[in-house]
Design a protein around this motif. Structure first.
Motif, short mmCIF file in Angstrom:
data_model
loop_
_atom_site.label_atom_id
_atom_site.label_comp_id
_atom_site.label_asym_id
_atom_site.label_seq_id
_atom_site.Cartn_x
_atom_site.Cartn_y
_atom_site.Cartn_z
N GLU A 168 0.82 -1.24 0.09
CA GLU A 168 0.02 0.11 0.03
C GLU A 168 0.89 1.20 0.07
O GLU A 168 0.62 2.15 -0.39
N GLU A 169 1.82 1.36 0.77
CA GLU A 169 2.79 2.50 0.71
C GLU A 169 3.47 2.65 -0.75
O GLU A 169 3.47 3.66 -0.98
N ILE A 170 3.99 1.64 -1.15
CA ILE A 170 4.48 1.48 -2.56
C ILE A 170 3.53 2.40 -3.43
O ILE A 170 3.72 3.24 -4.20
N ARG A 171 2.37 1.59 -3.37
CA ARG A 171 1.35 2.12 -4.38
C ARG A 171 0.98 3.56 -4.16
O ARG A 171 0.76 4.44 -5.04
N ARG A 172 0.93 3.96 -2.83
CA ARG A 172 0.59 5.43 -2.68
C ARG A 172 1.68 6.46 -3.00
O ARG A 172 1.43 7.47 -3.70
N GLN A 173 2.96 5.80 -2.99
CA GLN A 173 4.08 6.60 -3.52
C GLN A 173 4.21 6.89 -5.01
O GLN A 173 4.30 7.77 -5.42
N VAL A 174 3.97 5.68 -5.55
CA VAL A 174 3.68 5.74 -7.21
C VAL A 174 2.72 6.49 -7.51
O VAL A 174 2.80 7.48 -8.40
N ASN A 175 1.37 6.66 -6.89
CA ASN A 175 0.46 7.43 -7.28
C ASN A 175 0.94 9.10 -7.10
O ASN A 175 0.45 9.91 -7.98
N GLU A 176 1.44 9.21 -5.91
CA GLU A 176 1.73 10.55 -5.86
C GLU A 176 2.78 11.02 -6.77
O GLU A 176 2.53 12.22 -7.20
N LYS A 177 3.52 10.50 -7.18
CA LYS A 177 4.58 10.71 -8.09
C LYS A 177 3.78 10.96 -9.41
O LYS A 177 4.26 11.86 -10.29
N LEU A 178 2.84 9.90 -9.90
CA LEU A 178 2.12 10.34 -11.03
C LEU A 178 1.26 11.52 -11.10
O LEU A 178 1.29 12.25 -12.20
N ASP A 179 0.74 11.94 -9.79
CA ASP A 179 -0.30 12.99 -9.84
C ASP A 179 0.83 14.18 -10.10
O ASP A 179 0.46 15.10 -10.75
N THR A 180 1.94 14.21 -9.52
CA THR A 180 2.81 15.29 -9.46
C THR A 180 3.04 15.40 -11.16
O THR A 180 3.33 16.54 -11.75
#
Length: 90
Positions: free
Chosen positions: A13-25
């Motif tokens: 979940e933490e990996i998914r959250r970080q990837v989504n955060e980078k994609l959003d940026t």
């Protein structure tokens, strides 16, 4: 010579959250306009829901761009802000 044994615990979940955060940026930095298809995909909302709840709102109508009977586009940052305001009123 003994072989070393390594155990890794990965928080998916933490990996998914970080990837989504980078994609959003990355998206925020590159997206200028979006259409209803992109809007549906990025917000996880159906096109009919977007039409009924957001796109008929005067705040979104003013941001809509289209040539006569052409495809509709909205400026990304401005429409995202308008959508947040509309959602705050629910």
């Amino acid at each position: 010579m003994p072989i070393a044994k390594i155990n890794l615990d990965i928080d998916q979940e933490e990996i998914r959250r970080q990837v989504n955060e980078k994609l959003d940026t990355a998206i925020h930095q590159t997206l200028f306009t979006w259409d209803i298809d992109q809007m549906a995909k990025r917000t996880c909302m159906s096109k009919s829901f977007l039409e009924n709840e957001f796109l008929h709102d005067p705040r979104m109508k003013i941001l809509e761009r289209r040539k006569e009977k052409g495809k509709r586009y909205w400026f990304y940052e401005e429409s995202l802000g308008a959508m947040k305001k509309i959602m705050d009123e629910w």
